[in-house]
Motif scaffolding. Structure first.
Motif, PDB file in Angstrom:
ATOM      1  N   GLN A   1      64.256 -50.871  21.180  1.00  0.00           N
ATOM      2  CA  GLN A   1      63.757 -51.479  19.953  1.00  0.00           C
ATOM      3  C   GLN A   1      62.867 -52.682  20.278  1.00  0.00           C
ATOM      4  O   GLN A   1      61.829 -52.895  19.652  1.00  0.00           O
ATOM      5  CB  GLN A   1      64.925 -51.916  19.080  1.00  0.00           C
TER       6      GLN A   1
ATOM      7  N   SER B   1      50.377 -45.404  18.816  1.00  0.00           N
ATOM      8  CA  SER B   1      50.898 -44.213  18.135  1.00  0.00           C
ATOM      9  C   SER B   1      51.031 -44.517  16.643  1.00  0.00           C
ATOM     10  O   SER B   1      50.938 -45.666  16.212  1.00  0.00           O
ATOM     11  CB  SER B   1      52.264 -43.840  18.706  1.00  0.00           C
ATOM     12  N   ASP B   2      51.256 -43.489  15.858  1.00  0.00           N
ATOM     13  CA  ASP B   2      51.427 -43.664  14.420  1.00  0.00           C
ATOM     14  C   ASP B   2      52.657 -44.518  14.108  1.00  0.00           C
ATOM     15  O   ASP B   2      52.656 -45.300  13.163  1.00  0.00           O
ATOM     16  CB  ASP B   2      51.551 -42.307  13.728  1.00  0.00           C
ATOM     17  N   GLU B   3      53.705 -44.369  14.911  1.00  0.00           N
ATOM     18  CA  GLU B   3      54.930 -45.149  14.709  1.00  0.00           C
ATOM     19  C   GLU B   3      54.657 -46.642  14.914  1.00  0.00           C
ATOM     20  O   GLU B   3      55.102 -47.475  14.122  1.00  0.00           O
ATOM     21  CB  GLU B   3      56.018 -44.682  15.678  1.00  0.00           C
ATOM     22  N   ILE B   4      53.900 -46.976  15.951  1.00  0.00           N
ATOM     23  CA  ILE B   4      53.577 -48.374  16.222  1.00  0.00           C
ATOM     24  C   ILE B   4      52.713 -48.945  15.107  1.00  0.00           C
ATOM     25  O   ILE B   4      52.931 -50.071  14.652  1.00  0.00           O
ATOM     26  CB  ILE B   4      52.893 -48.515  17.597  1.00  0.00           C
TER      27      ILE B   4
ATOM     28  N   HIS C   1      52.680 -48.011  11.976  1.00  0.00           N
ATOM     29  CA  HIS C   1      53.543 -48.163  10.797  1.00  0.00           C
ATOM     30  C   HIS C   1      54.380 -49.439  10.903  1.00  0.00           C
ATOM     31  O   HIS C   1      54.485 -50.201   9.931  1.00  0.00           O
ATOM     32  CB  HIS C   1      54.439 -46.942  10.634  1.00  0.00           C
ATOM     33  N   VAL C   2      54.983 -49.667  12.058  1.00  0.00           N
ATOM     34  CA  VAL C   2      55.817 -50.857  12.253  1.00  0.00           C
ATOM     35  C   VAL C   2      54.960 -52.121  12.136  1.00  0.00           C
ATOM     36  O   VAL C   2      55.344 -53.090  11.477  1.00  0.00           O
ATOM     37  CB  VAL C   2      56.545 -50.808  13.615  1.00  0.00           C
TER      38      VAL C   2
ATOM     39  N   LEU D   1      59.436 -51.461  21.317  1.00  0.00           N
ATOM     40  CA  LEU D   1      58.674 -50.996  20.159  1.00  0.00           C
ATOM     41  C   LEU D   1      58.072 -52.182  19.409  1.00  0.00           C
ATOM     42  O   LEU D   1      56.891 -52.160  19.052  1.00  0.00           O
ATOM     43  CB  LEU D   1      59.566 -50.181  19.220  1.00  0.00           C
TER      44      LEU D   1
END
Length: 56
Positions: free
Chosen positions: A8, A27-30, A32-33, A11
């Motif tokens: 975590q 990435s898309d996750e990064i 978004h966060v 990230l």
């Protein structure tokens, strides 16, 4: 409050780097966060927690 796990924390560090413009291909996750948190929140989550010494 620091992250609860090393994964975590990494990230949050990657999202913080993206938010500061240091990571050009996240990435898309990064993404978004990074978009859902402020820079100070990400910095707080990405910092390493202090190790607490237990006294006996």
């Amino acid at each position: 409050m620091p992250a609860k796990s090393e994964k975590q924390r990494r990230l949050m560090g990657a999202a913080l780097a993206y938010k500061r413009g240091e990571n050009k291909h996240p990435s898309d996750e990064i993404k978004h966060v990074a978009e859902s948190m402020t820079e100070s929140e990400l910095a707080e989550m990405a910092k390493k927690p202090r190790s607490e010494k237990k006294s006996k």
